[in-house]
Write a protein that holds these residues in place. Structure first.
Motif, PDB file in Angstrom:
ATOM      1  N   GLU A 145     -22.752  -7.959 -23.102  1.00 50.69           N
ATOM      2  CA  GLU A 145     -21.834  -7.120 -23.867  1.00 50.69           C
ATOM      3  C   GLU A 145     -22.599  -6.253 -24.867  1.00 50.69           C
ATOM      4  OE1 GLU A 145     -19.674 -10.413 -22.079  1.00 50.69           O
ATOM      5  OE2 GLU A 145     -21.387 -10.433 -23.444  1.00 50.69           O
ATOM      6  N   ARG A 146     -23.590  -6.836 -25.514  1.00 52.54           N
ATOM      7  CA  ARG A 146     -24.413  -6.073 -26.465  1.00 52.54           C
ATOM      8  C   ARG A 146     -25.139  -4.925 -25.761  1.00 52.54           C
ATOM      9  NH1 ARG A 146     -25.544  -9.271 -31.265  1.00 52.54           N
ATOM     10  NH2 ARG A 146     -24.583 -11.323 -31.053  1.00 52.54           N
ATOM     11  N   ALA A 147     -25.658  -5.209 -24.572  1.00 53.24           N
ATOM     12  CA  ALA A 147     -26.374  -4.174 -23.824  1.00 53.24           C
ATOM     13  C   ALA A 147     -25.426  -3.059 -23.409  1.00 53.24           C
ATOM     14  CB  ALA A 147     -27.043  -4.796 -22.597  1.00 53.24           C
ATOM     15  N   HIS A 148     -24.235  -3.424 -22.956  1.00 52.76           N
ATOM     16  CA  HIS A 148     -23.268  -2.407 -22.526  1.00 52.76           C
ATOM     17  C   HIS A 148     -22.851  -1.512 -23.692  1.00 52.76           C
ATOM     18  CE1 HIS A 148     -19.083  -0.996 -21.630  1.00 52.76           C
ATOM     19  NE2 HIS A 148     -19.717  -0.567 -20.566  1.00 52.76           N
ATOM     20  N   ALA A 149     -22.695  -2.096 -24.859  1.00 53.51           N
ATOM     21  CA  ALA A 149     -22.249  -1.332 -26.027  1.00 53.51           C
ATOM     22  C   ALA A 149     -23.262  -0.285 -26.459  1.00 53.51           C
ATOM     23  CB  ALA A 149     -21.945  -2.284 -27.185  1.00 53.51           C
ATOM     24  N   GLN A 150     -24.511  -0.427 -26.015  1.00 55.92           N
ATOM     25  CA  GLN A 150     -25.561   0.520 -26.392  1.00 55.92           C
ATOM     26  C   GLN A 150     -25.615   1.737 -25.475  1.00 55.92           C
ATOM     27  OE1 GLN A 150     -27.638   0.299 -29.089  1.00 55.92           O
ATOM     28  NE2 GLN A 150     -26.494  -1.522 -29.728  1.00 55.92           N
ATOM     29  N   ILE A 151     -24.885   1.687 -24.359  1.00 51.57           N
ATOM     30  CA  ILE A 151     -24.965   2.761 -23.367  1.00 51.57           C
ATOM     31  C   ILE A 151     -24.213   3.995 -23.844  1.00 51.57           C
ATOM     32  CG2 ILE A 151     -24.347   3.427 -21.007  1.00 51.57           C
ATOM     33  CD1 ILE A 151     -24.625   0.493 -20.239  1.00 51.57           C
ATOM     34  N   GLY A 152     -24.840   5.146 -23.674  1.00 49.54           N
ATOM     35  CA  GLY A 152     -24.148   6.411 -23.931  1.00 49.54           C
ATOM     36  C   GLY A 152     -24.089   6.797 -25.391  1.00 49.54           C
ATOM     37  N   ARG A 153     -23.525   7.961 -25.611  1.00 52.34           N
ATOM     38  CA  ARG A 153     -23.383   8.501 -26.962  1.00 52.34           C
ATOM     39  C   ARG A 153     -22.086   9.291 -27.025  1.00 52.34           C
ATOM     40  NH1 ARG A 153     -26.084   9.602 -31.635  1.00 52.34           N
ATOM     41  NH2 ARG A 153     -25.742  11.629 -32.606  1.00 52.34           N
ATOM     42  N   TRP A 154     -21.395   9.158 -28.145  1.00 46.06           N
ATOM     43  CA  TRP A 154     -20.096   9.789 -28.328  1.00 46.06           C
ATOM     44  C   TRP A 154     -20.240  11.170 -28.957  1.00 46.06           C
ATOM     45  CZ3 TRP A 154     -15.559   7.001 -27.107  1.00 46.06           C
ATOM     46  CH2 TRP A 154     -15.767   5.656 -26.778  1.00 46.06           C
ATOM     47  N   SER A 155     -19.362  12.095 -28.564  1.00 45.95           N
ATOM     48  CA  SER A 155     -19.286  13.416 -29.182  1.00 45.95           C
ATOM     49  C   SER A 155     -18.011  13.488 -30.008  1.00 45.95           C
ATOM     50  CB  SER A 155     -19.278  14.510 -28.112  1.00 45.95           C
ATOM     51  OG  SER A 155     -18.871  15.748 -28.666  1.00 45.95           O
ATOM     52  N   LEU A 156     -18.152  13.664 -31.301  1.00 46.23           N
ATOM     53  CA  LEU A 156     -16.981  13.735 -32.175  1.00 46.23           C
ATOM     54  C   LEU A 156     -16.149  14.976 -31.872  1.00 46.23           C
ATOM     55  CD1 LEU A 156     -15.386  12.568 -34.516  1.00 46.23           C
ATOM     56  CD2 LEU A 156     -16.911  13.777 -36.096  1.00 46.23           C
ATOM     57  N   ALA A 157     -16.807  16.121 -31.621  1.00 38.45           N
ATOM     58  CA  ALA A 157     -16.081  17.359 -31.333  1.00 38.45           C
ATOM     59  C   ALA A 157     -15.290  17.237 -30.031  1.00 38.45           C
ATOM     60  CB  ALA A 157     -17.053  18.533 -31.243  1.00 38.45           C
ATOM     61  N   ALA A 158     -15.905  16.648 -28.994  1.00 36.66           N
ATOM     62  CA  ALA A 158     -15.209  16.481 -27.723  1.00 36.66           C
ATOM     63  C   ALA A 158     -14.042  15.516 -27.870  1.00 36.66           C
ATOM     64  CB  ALA A 158     -16.175  15.978 -26.655  1.00 36.66           C
ATOM     65  N   THR A 159     -14.222  14.484 -28.688  1.00 30.32           N
ATOM     66  CA  THR A 159     -13.140  13.521 -28.927  1.00 30.32           C
ATOM     67  C   THR A 159     -11.959  14.197 -29.604  1.00 30.32           C
ATOM     68  OG1 THR A 159     -14.731  11.705 -29.115  1.00 30.32           O
ATOM     69  CG2 THR A 159     -12.544  11.353 -30.049  1.00 30.32           C
ATOM     70  N   LYS A 160     -12.230  14.996 -30.622  1.00 27.63           N
ATOM     71  CA  LYS A 160     -11.148  15.705 -31.325  1.00 27.63           C
ATOM     72  C   LYS A 160     -10.428  16.659 -30.379  1.00 27.63           C
ATOM     73  CE  LYS A 160     -13.041  15.487 -36.014  1.00 27.63           C
ATOM     74  NZ  LYS A 160     -13.572  16.273 -37.177  1.00 27.63           N
ATOM     75  N   ALA A 161     -11.190  17.358 -29.545  1.00 28.60           N
ATOM     76  CA  ALA A 161     -10.575  18.284 -28.595  1.00 28.60           C
ATOM     77  C   ALA A 161      -9.725  17.528 -27.578  1.00 28.60           C
ATOM     78  CB  ALA A 161     -11.657  19.093 -27.882  1.00 28.60           C
TER      79      ALA A 161
END
Length: 238
Positions: A145-161
């Motif tokens: 679970e810890r390893a999975h949580a490290q995958i990827g990166r979030w975009s705040l602008a894309a999330t808001k859109a």
């Protein structure tokens, strides 16, 4: 997806503002409702008559939006731990599931951060909050679970859109027009979406069914891959 690509051809679109796809010119064009048109254009580009759509969490909003706007283009629909409170009248139970985790030293601070929400205006802060609140999304907080949580990166602008446009008020009743078979997968210990609203969502589809994955939170293919594959493989059989 727990090895699903070994049996099926998976096509993973990069949504607007994510991965190799740039942000749209207008925020509204990046909403989950508007991006349904992108999925339809992709279907046409690939020369496919109909699509089997598999979506997880917030991605199920896009899949549902596509299903109601392009009903005849959907062969089957799989919704994995979908947020359903905006569609069903079922009383939310995420709080009850969270209360059962009282005393869990990994869960409690993560849940507190989740409830507080991201106090940030940039991507670094948003991703830091995602990491801080991550343990709340899993039934246990072990190595995988810890390893999975490290995958990827979030975009705040894309999330808001993505959340910039509310779906139409009649979205829930329009689910009754989706004739394709629909599988809704729920995690029995999903403290993000709860359980009761998720299983209730399946009942809005004429051919909807739900499967509850025991000992799983929001990511059943990570936490319970065998049970996840058993459910999804059975559903995807011709």
């Amino acid at each position: 997806m727990a090895g699903l690509s070994e049996r099926h051809r998976l096509i993973v679109p990069h949504l607007r503002g994510v991965g190799h796809t740039p942000m749209p010119e207008s925020e509204e064009r990046g909403s989950f409702w508007a991006q349904a048109d992108d999925i339809e254009r992709l279907r046409i580009h690939l020369g496919l008559q109909r699509l089997v759509l598999i979506a997880h969490s917030a991605g199920t909003r896009l899949a549902i939006s596509y299903a109601v706007q392009f009903t005849s283009s959907v062969a089957k629909l799989v919704l994995i731990t979908p947020p359903a409170a905006y569609l069903v009248d079922e009383a939310p139970d995420a709080g009850d599931l969270s209360a059962k985790r009282h005393g869990d030293l990994n869960f409690e601070p993560a849940h507190a951060a989740l409830i507080a929400g991201p106090q940030t205006i940039n991507d670094d802060g948003y991703n830091a909050w995602q990491q801080e609140s991550a343990p709340a999304g899993y039934a246990t907080w072990g190595a995988k679970e810890r390893a999975h949580a490290q995958i990827g990166r979030w975009s705040l602008a894309a999330t808001k859109a993505y959340f910039s446009v509310a779906p139409p008020d009649d979205l829930a009743p329009r689910l009754g027009e989706v004739a394709a078979p629909v599988l809704v997968l729920a995690g029995a210990e999903d403290c993000l979406t709860g359980l009761a609203p998720v299983t209730a969502l399946a009942r809005l589809f004429p051919a909807g069914t739900s499967v509850v994955i025991e000992n799983s939170g929001h990511y059943p293919w990570v936490e319970q891959p065998a049970a996840f594959r058993e459910a999804i493989d059975s559903f995807l059989k011709p």
